[in-house]
Design an enzyme around this catalytic site. Structure first.
Site, short mmCIF file in Angstrom:
data_model
loop_
_atom_site.label_atom_id
_atom_site.label_comp_id
_atom_site.label_asym_id
_atom_site.label_seq_id
_atom_site.Cartn_x
_atom_site.Cartn_y
_atom_site.Cartn_z
N ASP A 125 0.85 -1.19 0.00
CA ASP A 125 0.00 0.00 0.00
C ASP A 125 0.89 1.24 0.00
OD1 ASP A 125 -1.85 2.00 0.47
OD2 ASP A 125 -2.09 1.50 2.61
N ASP B 60 -4.00 3.91 2.82
CA ASP B 60 -5.43 3.66 3.05
C ASP B 60 -5.71 2.21 3.45
OD1 ASP B 60 -5.07 2.30 0.67
OD2 ASP B 60 -6.67 3.32 -0.42
N ASP C 129 -1.91 -1.17 -3.76
CA ASP C 129 -2.22 -0.38 -4.96
C ASP C 129 -1.08 -0.46 -5.97
OD1 ASP C 129 -0.30 1.28 -3.76
OD2 ASP C 129 -1.84 2.42 -2.70
N ASP D 199 -5.13 -9.51 -15.94
CA ASP D 199 -6.21 -10.45 -15.70
C ASP D 199 -7.38 -10.04 -16.59
OD1 ASP D 199 -7.83 -12.41 -14.33
OD2 ASP D 199 -6.52 -12.12 -12.60
N GLU E 209 -7.46 -19.80 -17.30
CA GLU E 209 -7.83 -20.44 -16.03
C GLU E 209 -9.00 -21.38 -16.32
OE1 GLU E 209 -9.34 -19.62 -11.50
OE2 GLU E 209 -10.35 -18.79 -13.23
O1 ISL Z 1 -11.78 -20.52 -5.56
C1 ISL Z 1 -12.65 -21.18 -6.05
C2 ISL Z 1 -13.77 -21.63 -5.29
O2 ISL Z 1 -13.34 -22.68 -4.51
C3 ISL Z 1 -12.64 -21.54 -7.42
O3 ISL Z 1 -13.71 -22.31 -7.82
C4 ISL Z 1 -12.68 -20.24 -8.19
O4 ISL Z 1 -13.90 -19.62 -8.01
C5 ISL Z 1 -12.45 -20.56 -9.61
O5 ISL Z 1 -11.16 -21.00 -9.65
C6 ISL Z 1 -12.59 -19.34 -10.45
O6 ISL Z 1 -11.73 -18.35 -10.01
C7 ISL Z 1 -11.68 -17.14 -10.68
O7 ISL Z 1 -12.96 -16.59 -10.94
C8 ISL Z 1 -13.72 -16.21 -9.81
C9 ISL Z 1 -12.93 -15.37 -8.81
O8 ISL Z 1 -13.63 -15.27 -7.60
C10 ISL Z 1 -11.58 -15.96 -8.53
O9 ISL Z 1 -10.84 -15.13 -7.67
C11 ISL Z 1 -10.90 -16.14 -9.85
O10 ISL Z 1 -9.58 -16.58 -9.74
C12 ISL Z 1 -14.87 -15.41 -10.34
O11 ISL Z 1 -14.36 -14.39 -11.16
#
Ligand code: ISL
Length: 572
Positions: A26, A30, A34, A103, A272
């Site tokens: 940070d 705050d 960041d 991301d 992912e």
């Molecule tokens: O962490 C999980 C729940 O146990 C995973 O199922 C996770 O939600 C999944 O890997 C998808 O993750 C990604 O999309 C989600 C977000 O909350 C996570 O931080 C992200 O990495 C929704 O956008």
């Protein structure tokens, strides 16, 4: 695959460092990390030797899911900074030879995104079809919702919207409505946004739940899952769906073809992909198909969840862990590409999960796990704090958590009759907030993370486990991570060697060989608290080998007995 030096992408021998900005550093007091904090600590990343930073979302967001709910793809959330700072980060990272990977969260937006605000306003709004709207099910059984699907964050995946009396789909929180990728306008808008970020200088994307963008549609209708599916069918109906490969190939053509980054490279694409098999992995990452460079498998991080899912804790015997990773090595060999990770912002800390975070074994187990993972074939990822061996936090009760997945699960499980203490046992082990406690930079009260009140308390162990304490200590976890990263860059066998798992059933030793161009690396780690003689166990080590990496202080002979959590890489 024949590889000349021009054709070998950086990520074959590269390491990506994940920054979760909210918890990294940070710069303005705050209590929330960041972009200024990331810029301030680029020296740390340069000294670690990483090739790229994957930045978790910094876009404008109501932060219901800590930034994975985006309300404006072209703006930075004020708590993280602004676009000028983003430009500075890109410039200063590039000056150090570090790429910036953004991301990309495009399975869903925030419900505050103007697209959704328009879409929900009436059934004939031009953006209505940008999201999944459905009328309540006729007859109301088995569910009033259009399908039985359960969201990943507890409760139905549909929310009824009073404005029009229809339900909208959200695989995650109700504040994260799913975009309808069947609509070409949606895909074109996503492509345009991605090109805008590439024009701004980013070097690639990590694509959030990208295998969820194609839902199974039959005659215009979404389908229920099998009646006994705990998730109501969400996985079978909306993961790795029928059009996902077409969408990714189209994205490659529309966004990446002919594009070069400031490094003169094609931007990197990292998907992912929860609930994905090796067979799926081959489809996503075979370069001849033109989809993604690599995906994140979840198999090795799902092993400690039982039939009841993530919170249904199961022990993970070492043979299961190592054979799971080995199957991906063997399955993708020569065709696709692995990403290698222990941790990220959704997973508990690896030293607590698959290592031993007791004072006695923390350093050795953190460095042993780093050694085995990074000596596999693939692109290696390091999650912030992993490089100093940060552990899970000692959560006292549900009120300590900020993550909606943890909080929702607690309330849903307790409402369904579970013992709150038992629910806490699983949350302490698996909550995503374990990964999200601030990075421990030093031993001061807020660990050097902030001069204000941190949004999530620092782990009390930061007095011992912090960057400053390890900075110049050759026996530290940090020094070991620097050595692992350097070895990956210097030793071609790590990037290019084939992989053979040894002793798959051994319950203490994790051993394998890598072989390339007449050279062999033998990797062996004792993943237990008691000594093991690797030669007696059958690991082919000889005294004329050269130890190129170890966590034993560099003095052990190649064939010596391995102490608790000792790890060794021997070149012949
Ligand atoms: O962490 C999980 C729940 O146990 C995973 O199922 C996770 O939600 C999944 O890997 C998808 O993750 C990604 O999309 C989600 C977000 O909350 C996570 O931080 C992200 O990495 C929704 O956008």
């Amino acid at each position: 695959m024949s590889e000349t030096s021009e054709q070998v992408p950086w990520w074959h021998s590269g390491v990506v460092y994940q920054v979760y900005p909210r918890s990294f550093a940070d710069s303005d007091g705050d209590g929330v990390g960041d972009l200024g904090g990331v810029i301030d600590h680029l020296d740390h990343l340069e000294r670690l030797g990483v090739d790229a930073v994957w930045l978790s979302p910094v876009y404008a967001s109501p932060m219901v899911d800590m930034g994975y709910d985006i309300s404006d793809y072209h703006a930075i959330a004020p708590e993280f900074g602004d676009l000028d700072q983003m430009d500075r980060l890109i410039e200063q990272a590039h000056a150090r030879g570090i790429r910036i990977v953004m991301d990309l969260v495009v399975n869903h937006t925030s419900d505050q995104h103007p697209w959704f605000v328009e879409s929900r306003s009436s059934t004939d709004n031009p953006k209505r079809d940008w999201y999944w709207w459905r009328r309540p099910r006729e007859g109301g059984a088995p569910t009033p919702e259009p399908t039985t699907w359960q969201s990943f964050f507890s409760g139905p995946a549909w929310t009824l919207d009073d404005t029009t009396g229809e339900y909208y789909l959200h695989l995650f929180a109700p504040e994260q409505p799913d975009l309808n990728w069947e609509n070409p306008e949606v895909r074109a808008a996503v492509h345009a946004m991605m090109r805008w970020w590439l024009d701004r200088g980013v070097d690639g994307f990590r694509m959030d739940v990208i295998n969820m963008v194609s839902k199974r549609v039959v005659d215009g209708a979404l389908q229920d899952g099998p009646p006994d599916a705990l998730d109501g069918g969400v996985a079978s109906q909306s993961l790795n769906g029928p059009k996902v490969h077409d969408y990714l190939a189209e994205m490659r053509r529309e966004v990446f073809e002919g594009r070069l980054t400031a490094f003169g490279e094609t931007p990197v694409t990292i998907g992912e992909t929860p609930v994905t098999t090796v067979a799926d992995g081959l489809l996503y990452t075979d370069p001849r198909r033109g989809e993604l460079d690599m995906i994140f498998t979840f198999e090795h991080v799902d092993l400690d969840g039982g039939p009841g899912g993530k919170w249904d804790l199961q022990p993970v015997p070492l043979p299961r862990l190592k054979t799971t990773l080995a199957a991906w090595q063997e399955g993708l060999e020569g065709v696709g590409w692995n990403s290698l990770y222990w941790s990220n912002h959704d997973q508990p800390r690896v030293v607590s999960r698959y290592g031993d975070d007791s004072p006695e074994h923390r350093v050795a187990s953190a460095t042993a796990l780093a050694t085995v993972l990074h000596l596999h074939r693939g692109t290696a990822f390091v999650y912030q704090g992993e490089e100093i061996g940060m552990a899970n936090s000692p959560w006292s009760g549900v009120d300590d958590f900020r993550d909606l997945e943890s909080v929702n699960h607690f309330h849903q499980a307790v409402a369904a009759g579970a013992d709150p203490e038992q629910v806490m046992v699983a949350l302490r082990r698996k909550s995503r907030d374990n990964a999200r406690t601030p990075v421990a930079w030093d031993a001061s009260p807020h660990a050097g993370f902030t001069t204000g009140e941190p949004w999530l308390p620092v782990n009390p162990d930061h007095r011992e486990v912090n960057v400053a304490a390890q900075e110049d200590d050759p026996a530290s976890v940090l020094a070991h991570y620097r050595r692992v990263v350097a070895l990956r860059h210097e030793e071609p066998v790590v990037a290019h060697g084939d992989f053979t798992l040894l002793l798959p059933d051994h319950e203490q030793l994790w051993a394998f060989t890598r072989h390339h161009d007449g050279r062999t690396l033998t990797v062996v780690a004792n993943c237990s608290g008691s000594p093991v003689d690797p030669v007696a166990a059958g690991v082919p080590l000889a005294d004329d080998g050269e130890v190129v990496l170890d966590n034993e202080g560099g003095s052990a002979a190649p064939t010596a007995v391995l102490g608790p959590w000792a790890a060794r890489v021997v070149r012949t």
